[in-house]
Design an enzyme around this catalytic site. Structure first.
Site, mmCIF file in Angstrom:
data_model
loop_
_atom_site.group_PDB
_atom_site.id
_atom_site.type_symbol
_atom_site.label_atom_id
_atom_site.label_comp_id
_atom_site.label_asym_id
_atom_site.label_seq_id
_atom_site.Cartn_x
_atom_site.Cartn_y
_atom_site.Cartn_z
ATOM 1 N N SER A 130 -1.988 1.422 0.424
ATOM 2 C CA SER A 130 -3.035 1.118 -1.005
ATOM 3 C C SER A 130 -4.340 1.884 -0.187
ATOM 4 O O SER A 130 -4.216 3.093 -0.200
ATOM 5 C CB SER A 130 -3.335 -0.382 -0.972
ATOM 6 O OG SER A 130 -3.895 -0.487 -1.847
ATOM 7 N N HIS A 165 0.653 2.004 -5.669
ATOM 8 C CA HIS A 165 1.045 1.015 -6.635
ATOM 9 C C HIS A 165 1.576 1.501 -8.150
ATOM 10 O O HIS A 165 1.187 1.003 -9.197
ATOM 11 C CB HIS A 165 0.109 -0.125 -6.626
ATOM 12 C CG HIS A 165 -0.595 -0.572 -5.622
ATOM 13 N ND1 HIS A 165 0.100 -1.346 -4.860
ATOM 14 C CD2 HIS A 165 -1.836 -0.554 -4.951
ATOM 15 C CE1 HIS A 165 -0.566 -1.532 -3.563
ATOM 16 N NE2 HIS A 165 -1.603 -1.365 -4.044
#
Length: 246
Positions: A130, A165
């Site tokens: 991330s 994501h």
């Protein structure tokens, strides 16, 4: 023969913070430069959240083949010389998720950005999930400011942009595609959850997935006329190690 170490970094769409099987972390450690690597976790993007640190130590502290450590910057105890020596001694630097913009700001205040560049040039494997994936690129797709937006800022160790994501958070894919199409972000790499991508000297050298069908995509603008070209790269499926494997 060149004495220059290859410069490597890995973008992770999973790992100890999201997966129970440890497959992506196993894959990562297979690329460490030594059989018993020193692995340092940087939880800066989460504000050095204690629970995140505990989860890292629980996952890596039980591995006989790893020497784990954690670098906290919100309660820093190391002077500049000791901090430099500590980071340059690491074989793997593993950066956690959280706020990409805050992560970069804190690193720069403490000079960690410069030290990580030096470690990278010396052969330390840099990686993260991330925000910990975003930070290595020139630019990234982030929710650091609330709504999804473009962050034209990063360490620039990986050319182009990164979007994590890609399949699991609402709006990620169309927002990133739009940003690349408009030029707000340069061409880059989008990771769906469950994948990993290894880059050597800025070029993709391996892509893997722990979830069949999960993709690593190259997203580029189409000229002329706008739009984007999205290409999924081949991913090797990582499997559990045979019984008896350390």
């Amino acid at each position: 023969m060149s004495d220059v170490a290859p410069r490597r970094l890995a973008l992770l769409g999973g790992g100890f913070s999201t997966d129970e099987d440890g497959l992506l972390d196993d894959w990562l450690l297979d690329h460490a430069r030594t059989p018993r690597p020193k692995v340092c976790f940087l939880p800066t993007a989460s504000g050095d959240a204690p629970a995140y640190t505990e989860r890292f130590l629980a996952a890596f502290g039980t591995r006989r083949s790893v020497v784990p450590s954690v670098l906290s910057l919100f309660q820093r105890t190391l002077d500049d010389a000791t901090l430099r020596a500590f980071l340059l001694a690491q074989d793997v630097v593993y950066v956690g998720g959280g706020n990409t913009a805050n992560l970069l700001a804190v690193w720069r205040v403490h000079g960690v950005d410069r030290l990580l560049r030096e470690a990278y040039d010396r052969g330390t494997l840099l990686c993260g999930i991330s925000a910990g994936a975003n930070c290595w690129a020139e630019a990234s797709h982030t929710d650091s400011f609330g709504p999804l937006t473009s962050l034209a800022d990063g360490l620039g160790l990986l050319p182009g942009s990164v979007c994590p994501h890609y399949d699991s958070e609402p709006g990620r894919r169309p927002s990133y595609r739009s940003a690349v199409a408009s030029g707000a972000l340069p061409a880059g790499w989008a990771l769906e959850d469950g994948t990993g991508a290894l880059f050597t000297d800025g070029a993709l050298t391996e892509a893997v997935t722990r979830a069949v069908g999960a993709r690593v995509c190259r997203v580029e603008p189409v000229e002329p006329g706008g739009g984007v070209r999205e290409r999924a790269v081949p991913c090797r499926v990582v499997r559990p190690a045979p019984r008896g494997h350390p």
